[in-house]
Scaffold this motif. Structure first.
Motif, mmCIF file in Angstrom:
data_model
loop_
_atom_site.group_PDB
_atom_site.id
_atom_site.type_symbol
_atom_site.label_atom_id
_atom_site.label_comp_id
_atom_site.label_asym_id
_atom_site.label_seq_id
_atom_site.Cartn_x
_atom_site.Cartn_y
_atom_site.Cartn_z
ATOM 1 N N ARG A 66 -9.520 56.743 83.433
ATOM 2 C CA ARG A 66 -9.332 55.849 82.291
ATOM 3 C C ARG A 66 -8.150 56.310 81.453
ATOM 4 N NH1 ARG A 66 -14.784 54.885 79.292
ATOM 5 N NH2 ARG A 66 -13.510 53.243 78.423
ATOM 6 N N GLN A 67 -7.547 55.380 80.713
ATOM 7 C CA GLN A 67 -6.481 55.740 79.783
ATOM 8 C C GLN A 67 -6.736 55.055 78.453
ATOM 9 O OE1 GLN A 67 -3.037 54.332 81.891
ATOM 10 N NE2 GLN A 67 -2.943 52.460 80.717
ATOM 11 N N ARG A 68 -6.220 55.663 77.392
ATOM 12 C CA ARG A 68 -6.408 55.114 76.046
ATOM 13 C C ARG A 68 -5.657 53.797 75.901
ATOM 14 N NH1 ARG A 68 -8.639 58.021 72.038
ATOM 15 N NH2 ARG A 68 -7.573 57.002 70.328
ATOM 16 N N CYS A 69 -6.257 52.888 75.185
ATOM 17 C CA CYS A 69 -5.617 51.619 74.864
ATOM 18 C C CYS A 69 -4.846 51.826 73.562
ATOM 19 C CB CYS A 69 -6.684 50.549 74.679
ATOM 20 S SG CYS A 69 -6.019 48.968 74.154
ATOM 21 N N GLU A 70 -3.552 51.598 73.598
ATOM 22 C CA GLU A 70 -2.737 51.789 72.403
ATOM 23 C C GLU A 70 -2.694 50.488 71.608
ATOM 24 O OE1 GLU A 70 1.095 54.285 71.281
ATOM 25 O OE2 GLU A 70 1.407 52.906 72.925
ATOM 26 N N VAL A 71 -3.080 50.555 70.350
ATOM 27 C CA VAL A 71 -3.139 49.389 69.477
ATOM 28 C C VAL A 71 -1.861 49.325 68.654
ATOM 29 C CG1 VAL A 71 -4.393 48.282 67.586
ATOM 30 C CG2 VAL A 71 -5.650 49.526 69.360
ATOM 31 N N TRP A 72 -1.183 48.182 68.692
ATOM 32 C CA TRP A 72 0.033 47.958 67.902
ATOM 33 C C TRP A 72 -0.283 46.923 66.840
ATOM 34 C CZ3 TRP A 72 5.395 49.248 69.193
ATOM 35 C CH2 TRP A 72 5.483 50.215 70.183
ATOM 36 N N THR A 73 0.396 47.035 65.712
ATOM 37 C CA THR A 73 0.223 46.061 64.643
ATOM 38 C C THR A 73 1.559 45.859 63.939
ATOM 39 O OG1 THR A 73 -1.133 45.437 62.737
ATOM 40 C CG2 THR A 73 -0.479 47.750 62.893
ATOM 41 N N ARG A 74 1.655 44.777 63.217
ATOM 42 C CA ARG A 74 2.892 44.455 62.504
ATOM 43 C C ARG A 74 2.851 45.084 61.122
ATOM 44 N NH1 ARG A 74 4.120 39.990 59.279
ATOM 45 N NH2 ARG A 74 6.356 39.708 59.040
ATOM 46 N N VAL A 75 3.872 45.862 60.802
ATOM 47 C CA VAL A 75 3.972 46.523 59.506
ATOM 48 C C VAL A 75 5.374 46.280 58.955
ATOM 49 C CG1 VAL A 75 3.851 48.713 58.280
ATOM 50 C CG2 VAL A 75 2.368 48.312 60.236
ATOM 51 N N MET A 76 5.449 45.701 57.794
ATOM 52 C CA MET A 76 6.732 45.495 57.110
ATOM 53 C C MET A 76 7.770 44.810 58.010
ATOM 54 S SD MET A 76 6.103 46.602 54.094
ATOM 55 C CE MET A 76 7.698 46.675 53.330
ATOM 56 N N GLY A 77 7.323 43.810 58.782
ATOM 57 C CA GLY A 77 8.255 43.007 59.559
ATOM 58 C C GLY A 77 8.562 43.521 60.950
ATOM 59 N N TYR A 78 7.970 44.611 61.374
ATOM 60 C CA TYR A 78 8.193 45.099 62.736
ATOM 61 C C TYR A 78 6.891 45.646 63.296
ATOM 62 C CZ TYR A 78 8.517 49.678 60.480
ATOM 63 O OH TYR A 78 8.260 50.797 59.753
ATOM 64 N N HIS A 79 6.819 45.790 64.606
ATOM 65 C CA HIS A 79 5.609 46.266 65.263
ATOM 66 C C HIS A 79 5.696 47.762 65.546
ATOM 67 C CE1 HIS A 79 5.418 41.961 66.029
ATOM 68 N NE2 HIS A 79 4.115 42.137 66.087
ATOM 69 N N ARG A 80 4.568 48.449 65.379
ATOM 70 C CA ARG A 80 4.509 49.874 65.709
ATOM 71 C C ARG A 80 3.076 50.245 66.060
ATOM 72 N NH1 ARG A 80 5.462 53.672 60.522
ATOM 73 N NH2 ARG A 80 5.032 55.225 62.108
ATOM 74 N N PRO A 81 2.889 51.302 66.841
ATOM 75 C CA PRO A 81 1.530 51.705 67.225
ATOM 76 C C PRO A 81 0.763 52.322 66.054
ATOM 77 C CG PRO A 81 3.167 53.165 68.210
ATOM 78 C CD PRO A 81 3.915 52.091 67.506
ATOM 79 N N VAL A 82 -0.505 51.997 65.987
ATOM 80 C CA VAL A 82 -1.366 52.518 64.926
ATOM 81 C C VAL A 82 -1.465 54.041 65.015
ATOM 82 C CG1 VAL A 82 -3.726 52.462 64.017
ATOM 83 C CG2 VAL A 82 -2.643 50.354 64.766
ATOM 84 N N SER A 83 -1.337 54.597 66.207
ATOM 85 C CA SER A 83 -1.437 56.052 66.376
ATOM 86 C C SER A 83 -0.339 56.803 65.629
ATOM 87 C CB SER A 83 -1.391 56.416 67.860
ATOM 88 O OG SER A 83 -0.168 56.017 68.435
ATOM 89 N N GLN A 84 0.748 56.129 65.263
ATOM 90 C CA GLN A 84 1.836 56.780 64.538
ATOM 91 C C GLN A 84 1.734 56.589 63.022
ATOM 92 O OE1 GLN A 84 5.603 55.505 66.135
ATOM 93 N NE2 GLN A 84 5.196 56.403 68.130
#
Length: 54
Positions: free
Chosen positions: A14-32
């Motif tokens: 299995r591998q982790r599912c990386e969740v991305w979201t939109r922040v301040m007009g651009y997308h980035r992973p929640v893990s960061q």
């Protein structure tokens, strides 16, 4: 559905599912996110809109 109908993988495959979201007009992973932004993300409400009818 019964649980036996679902395929499952061993833990080592299995591998982790990386969740991305939109922040301040651009997308980035929640893990960061920093601690404060992660807490804010957990408090968000998610909405689903119905499709527009013609």
């Amino acid at each position: 559905m019964q649980t036996s109908q679902y395929a499952s993988l061993p833990s080592e495959q299995r591998q982790r599912c990386e969740v991305w979201t939109r922040v301040m007009g651009y997308h980035r992973p929640v893990s960061q996110f920093n601690i404060g932004k992660r807490a804010e993300h957990q408090e968000r409400r998610h909405y689903t809109e119905a499709a527009a009818s013609r």
